[in-house]
Write a protein that holds these residues in place. Structure first.
Motif, PDB file in Angstrom:
ATOM      1  N   ALA A   1       8.650 -14.038   2.117  1.00 55.02           N
ATOM      2  CA  ALA A   1       7.691 -12.994   1.818  1.00 55.02           C
ATOM      3  C   ALA A   1       6.342 -13.572   2.370  1.00 55.02           C
ATOM      4  O   ALA A   1       5.487 -12.807   3.165  1.00 55.02           O
TER       5      ALA A   1
ATOM      6  N   SER B   1      11.839  -2.525   6.901  1.00 54.32           N
ATOM      7  CA  SER B   1      11.034  -1.678   6.474  1.00 54.32           C
ATOM      8  C   SER B   1       9.564  -2.152   6.004  1.00 54.32           C
ATOM      9  O   SER B   1       8.823  -1.389   6.165  1.00 54.32           O
ATOM     10  N   GLN B   2       9.399  -3.423   5.651  1.00 53.02           N
ATOM     11  CA  GLN B   2       8.148  -3.789   5.532  1.00 53.02           C
ATOM     12  C   GLN B   2       7.433  -4.213   6.466  1.00 53.02           C
ATOM     13  O   GLN B   2       6.081  -4.013   6.643  1.00 53.02           O
TER      14      GLN B   2
ATOM     15  N   SER C   1       8.989 -10.876  -4.515  1.00 47.69           N
ATOM     16  CA  SER C   1       9.336 -11.427  -3.250  1.00 47.69           C
ATOM     17  C   SER C   1      10.248 -10.757  -2.513  1.00 47.69           C
ATOM     18  O   SER C   1      10.569 -10.689  -1.371  1.00 47.69           O
ATOM     19  N   VAL C   2      11.378  -9.732  -3.213  1.00 45.15           N
ATOM     20  CA  VAL C   2      12.520  -9.419  -2.903  1.00 45.15           C
ATOM     21  C   VAL C   2      12.066  -8.355  -1.980  1.00 45.15           C
ATOM     22  O   VAL C   2      11.585  -7.300  -2.276  1.00 45.15           O
ATOM     23  N   PRO C   3      12.464  -8.260  -0.473  1.00 37.16           N
ATOM     24  CA  PRO C   3      12.253  -7.250   0.238  1.00 37.16           C
ATOM     25  C   PRO C   3      12.995  -5.916  -0.174  1.00 37.16           C
ATOM     26  O   PRO C   3      14.379  -5.920  -0.041  1.00 37.16           O
ATOM     27  N   THR C   4      12.367  -4.976  -0.470  1.00 34.80           N
ATOM     28  CA  THR C   4      13.149  -3.610  -0.705  1.00 34.80           C
ATOM     29  C   THR C   4      12.465  -2.585   0.135  1.00 34.80           C
ATOM     30  O   THR C   4      11.455  -2.850   0.624  1.00 34.80           O
ATOM     31  N   LEU C   5      13.115  -1.373   0.042  1.00 34.41           N
ATOM     32  CA  LEU C   5      12.533  -0.273   0.719  1.00 34.41           C
ATOM     33  C   LEU C   5      11.183   0.188   0.322  1.00 34.41           C
ATOM     34  O   LEU C   5      10.739   0.263  -1.055  1.00 34.41           O
TER      35      LEU C   5
ATOM     36  N   LYS D   1       8.375  -1.322   0.246  1.00 31.65           N
ATOM     37  CA  LYS D   1       7.301  -2.019  -0.543  1.00 31.65           C
ATOM     38  C   LYS D   1       6.211  -2.281   0.564  1.00 31.65           C
ATOM     39  O   LYS D   1       6.403  -2.647   1.707  1.00 31.65           O
TER      40      LYS D   1
END
Lengths: 623, 316
Positions: free
Chosen positions: A491, A519-520, B253-257, B259
């Motif tokens: 992150a 996507s981020q 912290s988990v990358p999700t759609l 965010k």
């Protein structure tokens, strides 16, 4: 076995050595049935005959014995003793080494200190002492030579065993209920065998020399029995007057040892797994480009990749890793490149600055337009001023990118000065520290004298990003930069990349297998499958409504936390292998919507607004 | 009956500075943790690199000796088992499926080992048992004569699972069972594991850094940080409403759609020095909710093995 001999034969010197050796061995084995004179019958009247005199092809020695006959019989004996010594030394040395390496601790200590003691004596002195104790004779010389060579095998094999003993498959065997002894025999020994053969092939020659040495001193074979060493020893007194008596055994020893060493090197190269992987083949600094002087289409974007096709030629197979790939990157844009392992995403990214290892990689066609020049066709010197400079890379594993023996500070300075030699020392230092601050390393002074292995993965990756920034690049190609990192660290790194991009107007090509990450960070995304781009468009639109069935399935695979009912999704089947791509759509065999057309016809690219996709029957109402 | 019980388990490695410097350091890997695995259940253990989860796994299968604490397998102390007896009770599925197979042995030879040495089966029994398990995990018979390098990651992982099943152990420790696989294949293997669990009445401990994987497959989840279990709760609740600040950080912290970046904490992420652990809460330096109490007082440990449990003075 046949394959193995083929590999050895590819090495011409090894083939030569092998043939030479084969001839010598055959001749010496055939000695009893060849029409030779008796080797031990003396006839002082015929002493010191030169070659071809009186029916003696190689002449006679000081007692009038036929040299050819003595030579072949002697060679037979010397070879037999040499190979036997090598075999004995290998057997006992390997057993000791394997036991020491496998059991470790006290056993290891006792065995290896004994071996060290053996090694502390000069070997010839030790051999002499052993023969002196046992009395002269060929058999005792054999024992002496074998004994002094045991440490060589023991040390080599112990080292390999220690590495093997810590492997997971050994633990798996332990959990399968195997006893330690059985693990040693059944699991470890087959993996040691190639090492033992390699060590033997490189030492047999040496042992033949050592036995000859002992015989030369009169400690080996006893008269009248001939071996090569004793023949040399007996000829010594006539060296000046009748040199041929020394030359005959001398040249034979030379040929044997030469043949064994050349052949042994070939065997080692063929068996050594490191050499098999081609790690000693040095790739070219630039990928082979077969596109000739392809002129790229003019483009207003920062970088434009056009019809790029990169292949790997391995044996008879052609792997089509990147297949007619085209895309553009604007200034300040973050373009995502997503695909599973083996989809060709990394190869595509490396092809941009000709970094694909070549051989076996070849850029078959296409062009990369950067400032109205084709990057792929640039001469190496010009390419170098762009690669790592205006277009820089960040890789998945920072530990392999950083030099393990230099401090972080030194590495930054070196990179800085390599590209800008006019910078003064103090300027470079302050600029490097600024760079470290820009990747959110709060106190760069603490990091300056530290080696890469002392840093955590996240810190290392930050240093790599700082190094990529050194020459104010216009484009950073980040190849899975966060895959090896923990989520909380990932992150942060993503955050750093995002803010750098905004502050410096950087363009980023971000490669990942994770739609969540893309996507981020990214504005647009390219989806690759089996070497081809299957969909391209703004991330937001694609997230809402993917056109290609593969994209839509891949998005479904992204996990959602805190919602246990949302089962993890998987796409049935496996991707095709890149050397056997199907005629039609590569995804067809896993696709829910496939029709006959998909299996037979190659799929054209359809474009609409700012999106494109490669599918006959797009989903989500995009068509 | 409990399948597995860990009571106050600790592991410290000792290291010396150098050959001449006899300055012994104790490196803390696992610190006084307790938990229970009930029969036919899956316990997930999540944590980031360096949290001690692999050390824990290796202690549970007897590959590592704990420094202190007790492990009970099916209500019997692990030390009372012979090596072969232990192999019939608990098995380990390795993280890297390829390196857990001997490169010079065929799949048949690798798979036959547990049947031969743990169960003393003869050749026909081995073949019969092997074929039935291979069809369970989706492997073809013709694979038997091949060598490990001829397999893809997904297939190799199935071979690893098959080997554990052939030992006929009811407890499986799965160390990062799908992290070597592509996302599109991961859940194929996870679904397979779930089916096998039901069919053969297995109990799993799944160790992973991947929260989604663990949430999907587990009944209960324990979160580890720096050798401690900081939170232990049911898998329905733990990530939905985290109580420990570290769990909250992990989930965030988990990358999700969809965010946004603003949600993510960007403070430093370094772990404390394991040779010199902090006297209070080990998450203190990274915590947003800390107080003076956290700095010097030991946070609670779960000796009573309750769930939900949270090792924090200021739970969320």
């Amino acid at each position: 076995m046949i394959d193995f001999l083929k590999i050895v034969a590819k090495n011409r010197l090894a083939a030569f050595g092998g043939i030479l050796l084969l001839i010598i061995i055959t001749l010496s084995i055939l000695a009893p049935i060849l029409p030779l004179k008796e080797p031990n019958i003396t006839n002082t009247a015929d002493r010191f005959m030169v070659p071809f005199e009186g029916g003696h092809i190689l002449g006679t020695d000081h007692l009038g014995r036929d040299l050819l006959s003595r030579l072949l019989w002697g060679t037979q004996l010397s070879l037999a003793v040499g190979f036997a010594a090598a075999f004995i030394a290998a057997t006992f040395g390997s057993i000791l080494g394997a036991i020491a390496g496998f059991y470790g601790q006290k056993t290891d200590n006792i065995i290896m200190r004994f071996i060290d003691m053996l090694m502390a004596f000069p070997y010839i002195l030790l051999a002499l002492a052993i023969v002196a104790a046992l009395g002269p004779g060929l058999f005792n010389a054999l024992i002496a030579v074998a004994l002094v060579n045991i440490p060589f095998f023991a040390r080599n094999i112990r080292g390999v065993t220690v590495t093997l003993a810590n492997k997971e498959f050994i633990e798996a065997a332990r959990l399968s209920g195997m006893s330690n002894f059985r693990i040693l025999i059944v699991e470890i020994f087959p993996n040691l065998l190639p090492m033992i053969v390699i060590a033997m092939s490189t030492t047999v020659g040496w042992m033949i020399l050592e036995t000859a040495g002992l015989s030369f001193l009169g400690l080996g074979s006893q008269p009248p029995q001939a071996d090569l060493g004793s023949m040399l020893g007996e000829a010594r007194s006539a060296l000046i007057t009748n040199p041929h008596t020394s030359f005959v055994p001398g040249i034979m020893i030379f040929c044997i040892v030469m043949g064994i060493n050349l052949f042994g090197d070939g065997v080692r190269d063929a068996l050594d797994p490191r050499l098999k992987k081609g790690s000693l083949i040095r790739p070219l600094p630039q990928t082979i480009y077969e596109g000739g002087d392809t002129q790229p289409q003019p483009s207003t974007k920062l970088l434009s990749v056009q019809n790029l096709s990169t292949q790997f030629h391995v044996n008879q197979d052609i792997y089509q890793s990147s297949n007619d790939v085209s895309f553009e990157i604007q200034e300040g844009e973050c373009l995502g490149l997503i695909g599973e392992s083996g989809s060709g995403k990394s190869v595509t990214a490396l092809s941009i600055t000709s970094l694909v290892a070549s051989p076996p990689g070849v850029i078959k066609k296409g062009s990369v337009n950067y400032k109205n020049q084709n990057l792929l066709a640039l001469p190496y010197e010009e390419l170098r001023s762009i690669r790592g400079n205006k277009i820089s890379y960040i890789f998945q594993d920072p530990l392999t990118t950083l030099h393990p023996l230099h401090t972080i500070g030194d590495q930054l300075l070196e990179a800085l000065q390599a590209h800008d030699s006019e910078l003064s020392a103090s300027e470079s230092i302050s600029k490097s520290k600024e760079l470290l601050k820009s990747v959110q390393i709060p106190n760069p002074d603490n990091l300056w004298d530290v080696y890469p292995h002392q840093l955590s993965g996240g810190m290392r990756q930050r240093v790599c990003i700082a190094m990529a920034l050194i020459n104010d690049p216009e484009l950073i190609i980040a190849d899975e930069p966060t895959t090896a990192l923990d989520v909380t660290v990932q992150a942060q790194i993503l955050n750093i990349l995002n803010s750098l991009r905004k502050e410096r107007k950087l363009s980023i090509l971000f490669i990942s297998h994770d739609f969540g990450v893309i996507s981020q960070l990214c504005d647009r995304v390219i989806v690759m499958y089996a070497g081809s781009i299957v969909e391209e468009g703004p991330v937001k639109n694609i997230m809402q409504q993917a056109a290609h069935p593969y994209t839509s399935e891949l998005i479904k695979c992204v996990p959602q936390l805190g919602n246990k009912e949302h089962a993890l999704y998987s796409i049935p089947g496996n991707p095709p292998s890149l050397n056997q791509l199907p005629e039609g759509c590569a995804f067809a065999n896993r696709c829910k919507y496939k029709q006959d057309q998909c299996l037979k016809e190659s799929v054209p690219v359809s474009s609409k607004d700012n999106r494109s996709y490669k599918c006959f029957y797009p989903v989500g109402g995009v068509a | 009956m409990n399948a597995l019980e860990a009571i106050n388990l600790s592991k410290t490695y000792s290291a010396t500075d150098g050959f001449f410097i006899k300055n012994k350091k104790n490196i803390r890997a696992v610190n006084d943790i307790s938990f229970t695995l009930k029969e036919n259940q899956t316990l997930g253990i999540v944590g980031e690199s360096g949290c001690g989860k692999s050390t824990l796994a290796r202690m549970l299968v007897g590959l590592l000796e704990p420094t202190s604490g007790t492990i009970n397998l099916q209500d019997k102390n692990i030390n009372q088992y012979q090596r072969q007896e232990l192999g019939r009770v608990i098995q380990y599925v390795f993280q890297d499926p390829l390196s857990s197979l001997n490169p010079r042995k065929t799949i048949y030879q690798s798979l036959a080992a547990p049947l031969k040495y743990l169960h003393q089966h003869d050749h026909t029994q081995i073949k019969e048992k092997m074929l039935s398990i291979m069809s369970e995990v989706g492997l073809k018979e013709e694979f038997l004569d091949r060598y490990p390098h001829e397999f893809s990651g997904g297939q190799a992982q199935r071979i690893g699972i098959a080997r554990a099943l052939l030992a006929d152990a009811k407890i499986l420790i799965l160390d990062e069972p799908v992290s070597a696989l592509d996302v599109s294949i991961q859940s194929q293997v996870l679904n397979l594991l779930n089916d096998l669990k039901r069919k053969f009445h297995l109990s799993f401990i799944v160790i992973s850094h991947d929260l989604a994987v663990v949430e999907n497959i587990s009944d209960e989840i324990a979160v580890m940080y720096f050798g401690d279990i900081v939170e232990h709760n049911s898998s329905q609740k733990i990530f939905q409403s985290p109580h420990h600040p570290y769990t909250e950080l992990l989930v965030g912290s988990v990358p999700t759609l969809n965010k946004q970046f603003a949600d993510i904490q960007t403070k430093h992420t370094e772990l404390p020095d394991p040779a010199n652990p902090p006297s209070g809460c080990s998450f203190y330096s990274r915590c947003n909710y800390r107080s003076d109490k956290c700095q010097n007082n030991k946070t609670p440990i779960n000796s009573a093995q309750k769930t939900p449990f949270v090792s924090c003075f200021h739970p969320l």
